[in-house]
Design a protein around this motif. Structure first.
Motif, mmCIF file in Angstrom:
data_model
loop_
_atom_site.group_PDB
_atom_site.id
_atom_site.type_symbol
_atom_site.label_atom_id
_atom_site.label_comp_id
_atom_site.label_asym_id
_atom_site.label_seq_id
_atom_site.Cartn_x
_atom_site.Cartn_y
_atom_site.Cartn_z
ATOM 1 N N ALA A 40 0.814 -1.194 -0.064
ATOM 2 C CA ALA A 40 0.044 -0.038 -0.032
ATOM 3 C C ALA A 40 0.872 1.436 0.076
ATOM 4 N N GLN A 41 1.760 1.365 0.818
ATOM 5 C CA GLN A 41 2.838 2.267 0.692
ATOM 6 C C GLN A 41 3.426 2.402 -0.539
ATOM 7 N N GLN A 45 3.344 5.703 -3.020
ATOM 8 C CA GLN A 45 4.492 6.585 -3.410
ATOM 9 C C GLN A 45 4.452 6.625 -5.160
ATOM 10 N N ALA A 46 4.199 5.344 -5.575
ATOM 11 C CA ALA A 46 4.250 5.267 -7.115
ATOM 12 C C ALA A 46 3.303 6.262 -7.737
ATOM 13 N N GLY A 47 2.222 6.301 -7.164
ATOM 14 C CA GLY A 47 1.114 7.234 -7.567
ATOM 15 C C GLY A 47 1.531 8.628 -7.604
ATOM 16 N N ASN A 81 3.483 1.646 -11.174
ATOM 17 C CA ASN A 81 2.321 2.105 -10.386
ATOM 18 C C ASN A 81 1.260 0.832 -10.767
ATOM 19 N N THR A 82 1.035 0.427 -12.453
ATOM 20 C CA THR A 82 0.181 -0.574 -12.678
ATOM 21 C C THR A 82 0.604 -1.805 -11.973
ATOM 22 N N GLU A 83 1.694 -2.330 -11.878
ATOM 23 C CA GLU A 83 1.951 -3.554 -11.307
ATOM 24 C C GLU A 83 1.282 -3.512 -9.823
ATOM 25 N N LEU A 84 1.689 -2.468 -9.262
ATOM 26 C CA LEU A 84 1.468 -2.431 -7.804
ATOM 27 C C LEU A 84 -0.119 -2.293 -7.534
ATOM 28 N N ALA A 85 -0.888 -2.076 -8.493
ATOM 29 C CA ALA A 85 -2.142 -1.519 -8.405
ATOM 30 C C ALA A 85 -2.811 -3.012 -8.331
ATOM 31 N N ALA A 98 9.978 -2.498 -5.661
ATOM 32 C CA ALA A 98 10.410 -1.334 -4.300
ATOM 33 C C ALA A 98 11.691 -0.650 -4.992
ATOM 34 N N GLY A 99 12.317 -1.739 -5.444
ATOM 35 C CA GLY A 99 13.789 -1.305 -5.799
ATOM 36 C C GLY A 99 13.759 -0.417 -7.076
#
Length: 116
Positions: A40-41, A45-47, A81-85, A98-99
């Motif tokens: 979530a963090q 951050q990506a957004g 951002n897309t991957e994390l979503a 994250a890296g």
């Protein structure tokens, strides 16, 4: 008599070994789950990075070189951002993302610092 001396010697060596061994407190050892980045963090951050890069790009204050850098970074940040979503992200992939996000944030900071 010899067995008593032998037993005493073994006990002395055992006490010595226990004294020199480091004490480990298991309560302070983090679990594997707590070592993983928080999804979530990272998503937040990506957004923010995508929004900041988009704002920077549309500001009209960039040089041609900086515009090229933003144009390179923005698709990468959007991809992270897309991957994390996605609802499910494998732990190894989360670490990788994250890296990548950290690298992009460093590039953004350097770019922003050069604009002042």
């Amino acid at each position: 008599m010899k067995s008593a001396i032998r037993t005493t010697a073994v006990l002395v060596w055992a006490m010595f070994a226990c004294a020199v061994m480091p004490t480990v407190t298991f309560a302070q050892i983090p679990s594997v789950g707590s070592l993983l980045p928080d999804k979530a963090q990272l998503l937040e951050q990506a957004g923010k990075l995508v929004a900041d890069l988009t704002s920077m790009k549309s500001s009209g204050k960039l040089t041609a070189t900086d515009t090229a850098k933003v144009n390179t970074m923005l698709p990468k940040a959007t991809a992270v951002n897309t991957e994390l979503a996605k609802p499910q992200v494998e732990p190894s992939r989360l670490t990788q993302l994250a890296g990548q996000l950290g690298d992009l944030q460093k590039q953004y900071s350097a770019l922003k610092g050069g604009m002042k």
